[in-house]
Each structure stands twice: as structure tokens, then as C-alpha cells.
Design an enzyme around this catalytic site. Sequence first.
Site, PDB file in Angstrom:
ATOM      1  N   HIS A 112       0.853  -1.193   0.000  1.00 31.90           N
ATOM      2  CA  HIS A 112       0.000   0.000   0.000  1.00 31.90           C
ATOM      3  C   HIS A 112       0.882   1.234   0.000  1.00 31.90           C
ATOM      4  CE1 HIS A 112      -2.431   3.134   2.256  1.00 31.90           C
ATOM      5  NE2 HIS A 112      -3.120   2.958   1.149  1.00 31.90           N
ATOM      6  N   SER A 113       0.555   2.201  -0.845  1.00 32.28           N
ATOM      7  CA  SER A 113       1.284   3.459  -0.908  1.00 32.28           C
ATOM      8  C   SER A 113       2.765   3.189  -1.189  1.00 32.28           C
ATOM      9  CB  SER A 113       1.066   4.246   0.391  1.00 32.28           C
ATOM     10  OG  SER A 113       1.646   5.526   0.328  1.00 32.28           O
ATOM     11  N   MET A 114       3.662   3.731  -0.381  1.00 35.13           N
ATOM     12  CA  MET A 114       5.097   3.542  -0.611  1.00 35.13           C
ATOM     13  C   MET A 114       5.530   2.103  -0.366  1.00 35.13           C
ATOM     14  SD  MET A 114       6.362   6.322  -1.754  1.00 35.13           S
ATOM     15  CE  MET A 114       8.108   6.000  -1.589  1.00 35.13           C
ATOM     16  N   LEU A 138      -1.400  -1.042  -4.214  1.00 36.34           N
ATOM     17  CA  LEU A 138      -2.637  -0.330  -3.879  1.00 36.34           C
ATOM     18  C   LEU A 138      -2.344   1.155  -3.673  1.00 36.34           C
ATOM     19  CD1 LEU A 138      -4.231  -2.782  -1.255  1.00 36.34           C
ATOM     20  CD2 LEU A 138      -4.763  -2.593  -3.682  1.00 36.34           C
ATOM     21  N   SER A 181      -0.509   3.472  -4.979  1.00 33.60           N
ATOM     22  CA  SER A 181       0.918   3.723  -4.774  1.00 33.60           C
ATOM     23  C   SER A 181       1.475   4.622  -5.878  1.00 33.60           C
ATOM     24  CB  SER A 181       1.688   2.398  -4.775  1.00 33.60           C
ATOM     25  OG  SER A 181       3.082   2.607  -4.787  1.00 33.60           O
TER      26      SER A 181
END
Length: 963
Positions: A166-168, A192, A194
Site C-alpha cells: 500500500h502506498s510507498m 494499492l 501507490s
Amino acid sequence: MLKHFLVVIIAISAGSFLYGIYNYNVEIESNACQMTYMFAPPQFSRIDFEENDKFRNYGLYYYNEGRISIEVHKTQFTGAPVIFVPGNGGSYKQVRSLASVALRKARDSATGIHLDYFTIDYNEELSALYGDYLERQTLYLKTCIKIVLKLYKSTEQAAKVIIVGHSMGAVVAQAVLRDSEFSKFINTIVSLSSPINKPILVLDEKIHAFYKSINKNISVGRSSLKLNKNSNFCCATCSRFLMSNHTNNEDKNLKNVLIITIGGGNRDVLVPPGFTISKYSDIHAMTMSIPKVWLSCDHLSAVWCLQLVQVINRYMFDISASDKQNFVYFTKDRIRREQAALTHFVKLNIIQSKEINIEQEGRHNSIWREDTLRVFSKAFKEGSKSNFIQLIPLRRHKKHTKLCIDVTQLEPDDFLFGCTVKSRFNNDSFCQDKVSLSHNFQILPSIKNKMRSVAILDINNLKKTYVNWTHVGFFVRASRKPKMYNVDMFNPAERNMVFKLPRWSTFQKTILVNESSQGTLYYKLLVQGIEETFPTIELRIVPLSCIGDLNSIIIKMCIPWAPGFNKYQIIRDPSAEVFYVNVPVSSPIGYNSSMNPISLEIFLDPLCRYQISYKFSIVGTMSRIAQQFWHWLPSHLTAVILVILKNQISKFHDESSTKGIRPYHGYFQYASLYLITGCRVLSKFLTHNDDNESGGDFSIYPAVIIHGTAIVLSILLVFSVWTAIILNAYGLSKLINWFLLRSVLLPIADTFPILFAAFLISLAIRTCGTVALIITCALYLLLISNAYSDYLENWLLKTAVSLHAKVRSFYDKQNGISTTPTTGISSDTTSLMSLIRCDGMNNFSFHLSLFNLLIIMTGLNSMTFVAWVKDHRIVSLGTDPSLLPTVIVISSLGLLWRLKSPKKIFSFRIGYRIASLLIYMGAGACIIYCQDALYKLNYLIAGTFVLITGMELLGQCYKKFSL
């Protein structure tokens, strides 16, 4: 005239930006995600291993549910391993929604397939804002992969893991692929929300280096998506757009890793949609186009949105298998994984209906019906007691060559087909040469579980392919479920409409359809001219009259050069809701958007008549500019202040100039606007776009709006600092300053500035550069405040003496007393002002410009300070990105304070001109090189301080030798 015109541009730019900020969420719909609930208390069992000593702040956990925690090292794991990697500021506990749904699905399944979820604790580090975290997190993820695989005894099952980032966290997961020794252990990466391809903010050089390292290493062993001038991902044959993305020259381990990237859509204001696709993606999808999701997720809800969580788990269960010992593993078959990913994330809207034997089914308990009308409908409100076969003749309406069939609650036993009707007797009909057409159905987003499926057929193509066909038929299996279908045969010339992006100056709406006819199901709009990410069109579909209750309208948007960015939107209240047409990524350089326009498919309620219109959306465009270009503000603000500083220095040789005593002197300017045009021309030659396929050459409008906003912001900044100086000099804090700061720090800084600068540098080395910058800002403000306080006291004293002299002169004149004029004091306030020399600390505008640059530099490095506060060990001597610029700036300031700069040397004209020119070039460099790479501003600001210090030293030497 030009001056007034530029002032108006600045005012309009700042107002437009504020208008965009105010309407920042104009395109964001309400959150329709369903919450995910645990059916038992969540348990996070920590997994300890030897390498934990190297990563004291990190942790690896196994997720389970129940009131009794398990001992990981005594447990035999048999499920397929999944590792969840949290992102920027994310918690390891965010895995609970994904893992809980997987546990429930496994318990309800009779196959024995189940997943084991592991999650990583990164101590909620802000990895998107401080680059030194990224390599450490990547190294820890590699270690966790090894540790997780050691927990499994089955060699077949333990071969691969799936990473959900998720994200980074997804960026860190993709960074693992740089190492071929670890890429062989990864089955699939699910990203997700990202910024997988490029960072949102580049505050740190290490963030830039991290992304660059990923692209450099992965590109060697894995090919990337290539677009050309004729790419069109809206065509029907381009659904498998990334499955042929690989060549035979790739690294085998990298090729076998499936990369799935998922973007959140309009609700995700932290990571815009255009950042969520990787050039190495195999499958990309937006949540509002994923079947059975059909909605936009904000940045945090992507990990708990039930609709999305269920789809991700279905995919992982679909590619799982078990061996003879009941150990579950993820399949290594890449083709199967790709097909499953397409089914769950892209193409579930293709219904694979069961093929029906029309000859056999049509003879018994079936009703045959042929309608010659062009538009008609049929409803089974209480279901159908017998099979129903609807026949639609193909050759009756010659001009109407498109057929749209809209079915509510389509079931697998329902069947769309084409055939040749030969004869009819005894109420029986017979079809020959029957071919299934059910694959043309696509599922549309549904409301209240009313599944709506639409098939659009090209009658001319059917006639050419199947010469003997006479009818298209629709078979409805007998059922108790209510069902309805609508048929609309139309002329494509009347339903396909092409229009261009209106001009910015166009405010009135343009009507495309004045009033649609009753029964109309479908329109297709082709939009030309939208090639950048911020221009927005406002599309309105207004119902004029309806029979019964108004049902929803569904719009599907497809961008031909942006694979996976299809957008579905449900218009529940057409009279109030608006559909905004814009693109997530700019078209590639040289792309022909006129030949491949944006496609808008509109699926209407056949019981209503509509008016369709469009216009250029000012609110949508300003909102997009505010969303996408706000991070340009620091570089443009720095450029504005450098231009002001350049103008101030260029007038040092003017002996009559005394305006420097005004703190705001030079800030009411418009000359910095001239930088925009020059920098746009120079950037063509001085910069190189690493991603040649993506558009990055934006038009001049965003730059002008951001720069105009920066000019206004610089004025607000200088007046805020001026207010702080006045409050500090004569406010409530004066007592504290007098006893503590003014009596201790100021004498030291004023008498021993070099020594004090050395102390600040040692503090920066001992702690972090930003700590020293914060203290330097406070000290600089006090120095300016002290000088301003002395100036005000001197000015008030001289003004009082002048007023006393005037009153005394007036009184003597009234009484006939002869007086001699006073000497040394002017009766005019302006002459009093001119007696104050505009140099040293009395040149307030000059020092406020330097102070504002120092404030900007401190803000750019604020994340380093946050990292240092959170853990002193993280920011060490070799990892502090703010240290070198800080040392340069503090050293320069120490010399400037020691020299009591600026010392105006009126004969040093050439030196001031050269310094002004170099500073002006630095302002241009801010716009050319630093709009996206904000960390480079640190070095430009530090270079400015060095240049001014060098100018002062050379000026002093010039004065000494000239005498």
C-alpha cells in the site's frame, strides 16, 4: 498599460488558485466503501529472528484471529504466504481487513485453500518524505521474505510469496526486484494506491535516487510498456493490453513476477491516478472500473474497502492450489495468473453464458416473439413461467445498423445468439446456423443489487460475417426472478457525436442533444483536444420527462493512450450531478488525439427523455491545477524572492536610494512573470525527459497561475514577517527577549558572529541540519527585530524633535519672536528618513529577502527534523540531506553578520551587476530544474548565500584597494 495588464494577470492567477483550492474536492463523490469487520479479535503474533537486532524499530507479524495468541515458531504453516507492506506513515495493523476476509473465505470453502497473512511494522515511518528510510525498508523486506519462507516445510509451497503493498510499500516491494536473488521468491506484487512510477514530492535527493535505481535495474531485465502515436486502448481488441508486454530477452525471474497496479481514483487526493501505473505493470486498473467494486477509494480506504478487499482475495484464491500433503501454494503458471488477473480486475464484465440448444429448448414450453419495432421493451415483474425467445430482425431497418440490448438481472442461463430463421409452423420456430453472441454483454455498475448488462452489436458486421442470418435472438430461461430487457436499434450517425475541448474564454454551454427520443439507451461521445491533465469539460445530462421513477445513468470514459484508466460513474441524480471529463495522464509526445479521441459511452434510462450539453469547466480546471501543480509553489516562490533580491542588489550603487528601510520594498513587482516565457524556451534545450512516452511539456497556463500565486504569497510572507518583527520588538514577548535573548544571544551573535556560526554548525553535525536552521531563523529574526526597534526609536525621536521645532516656530511667529533656524534637524519627515543610511541591518528589505529564503529552506528540510525527532539514530552524519546546505548557509550568514552587510560601495557597480545577473539566472534555474525536484532548491539557496557573501567580500577588498 502593460504594467496594469500584468497586475491583473497576477490577481487573476492568485484568485484562480484560491478558487481551485476552495473547490479542491469538486470531483470527489461520497465514500461508498463498505467497512470490513472482524468476526473475532485480531491477533498479531511477532516473529523474532536474529536480524531483528539490525532493525530495532521494525517488526514482522503473523495475523490470526481469536482470543488465544499462537506461537509462530511452534506452528506448522500450510497456507499460501502473503506479505503486507504498509506505506507512508502506515501501520502493520492495516492488514486486518485483507487477512480477515481471507480467513472467513477459507473457513467457508470446502477446498482447503487458505492464505497466511504476514505484515511488516515499519514504525509508521514517513517514507514518502524522507528518502533514507526507503533502502532500509527494502533491506528489511528482503529479510522478511527469507524468514517467512523458512516457516514452511513444503518446498513447492514455499517457493513464492505474494506481496500486497500500500502506498510507498508497493514501491519498496518493487525495489526488491532489483535483486535477482529475491525476485525469484516473488509470485505477484499487488500495488494499492501507490506512486509506483514516480514520487509525488521529491524533498530528498535519496527519494529521486531510489526511484531511479528501480527503473535502471528493472529495465535491464524486464521490458516496459511502449506507446506509439497510434496506440488506442479503447478499441475492442486491446483488452489484453499488457499481456504481450514482454520479450524473450528478459530476465526469467523478473518476467515471472506479475505486477498488478490499482489506483484509487478521484477520492485519492494524496496519490493522483496518473501516478499509480508502473511502466512495468502487467495489469493496471482503477477501482471505479474493477468489476464488483465500481467506486473510487481514498488513500486509506484502499486497505479496508470491503468491495476491493474481496476482489483481491478472490484473485489470490483463484491462483492457489494444494499439493498431496495439503500444502497450499500460488501457481507458477504466468498465463493462468494473467488470465485470473484480467478476470478479476479488468474483464469480469464479459459474461460467459451457457450455450443453449435453441432447437430443443424452443420446441417445449417456450414462447417465441418477433418484434419489428425499432425500440421496445419487455418486463417480467414476477418472473417468467416459461422460456421466452425474443427475435429481432436484422434486415428490416437498413439505416439503423447498431443494436443495443439492455438487460436487468441477466443470468448465466440467458443466451444471446444470431441465427437464420427458416420456417414457422404449429407455433414453432427453427433457427439454423446458430452462433452465440453472449460474449458481447458487459456488466455495468449496479445499484441496489440490480445488475445491468448491455450488449452493443454492429448489424453490418454481422451481415458480412454471417450472410444467411436473418435474426438476432435473446433466450430468457424460465425463472421466478423479476427481469427486464430493452431493445434499441439506432443509426450510429445520430448517436456518435464528436466535439472538441472548448476555449477557456467560452462560458456558455453547448447542447449536443436537445431532446432524446423515448427508449434511447445509448450515446457515444468522442472528445478531441484534451491532451493535458488539467483542462476539464463539464458534461450534463438533464432528464426532461420520465415515465415512472427515474433510474440511474451510467457513463464509461476511456482514454486511448492510458491503459487501465477506464472510468465508470453512476449518475444517481442527473439534475444535480455533473460528469467531469479530464485525463489522468497527458498524451504522449506527438500523439494524434484527433484520430484517437477520448470515448464517452452513456447508458441512459429508456423511460426518460434527456438533454445532453457540455461546457468548459472553470471550477474543474482550477481544481485540477490546484491538485496537480501546488508542489510547484516552493520553486516559484524562491524564484520570485530571488528576482526581488536581484532588483535590490542592482540598486546598491545608487547613492540616492533610501527605500531599503521599507521592509516590503521590491515585493510589489511583476517583472518575475517574464521568467516564465524564457524558462519555457530554455527548458526545451536544457532538460531531458527520461520518460519519452509520457507527456510532460505542460502549457503555459499552470506556470502563470502558480507564479502569480507565488508573487502574492511573497507579499503575504514579507508582511507576516514584518508583523512578527514589530510584535517581537514591541509586543508581549519583548520582556522575554530583553532578559534572555537580547541580553545573551544577541550580544554574542553581534560581537562574535563567526564563533556563533561555528556553534550552529557543530549543532547541525551533532543533531541534524534542520535543527540548526530553525535556531538560525529565530536568531536572524531577533537580529532584524533588534535593528528595526532601534530604527523606530531613532525615527520617533527625530520626528518628535521635528514636531517640537515646528510647534515652537509657529508659537514664536504668532508672538512676534524672532528665531534662528535650527541646524542639523529637518522639519520634514522625508528628510529625516533620508538621514538614515540604507545599509547594514538597516537595509530591512534586503535582510527580509534573505530571511525568507532561509524560511523556505527550513520548510523544505522539515521532514528531516521530523525523522530526527522520531529517532535520533536515523539521521546520522552521512545520511542527513540538509547538512551540507545548512553548513554553507550558516557559514555565509556568519560572514555577512560579521561584515555588517550590506555595505554599499557606490563605485562597485560592476560587481553588483554581475551578482544581480547570476541571481537572476538562479531564479530561472528554480523554474527549469526545481519544480518537481524540490530538493535542488537547497543548493540554489545555499549558492545564493555564497554569491552574496562573495560579493560583499570582493566589495570590501575593492573599496580598500581603490582608496
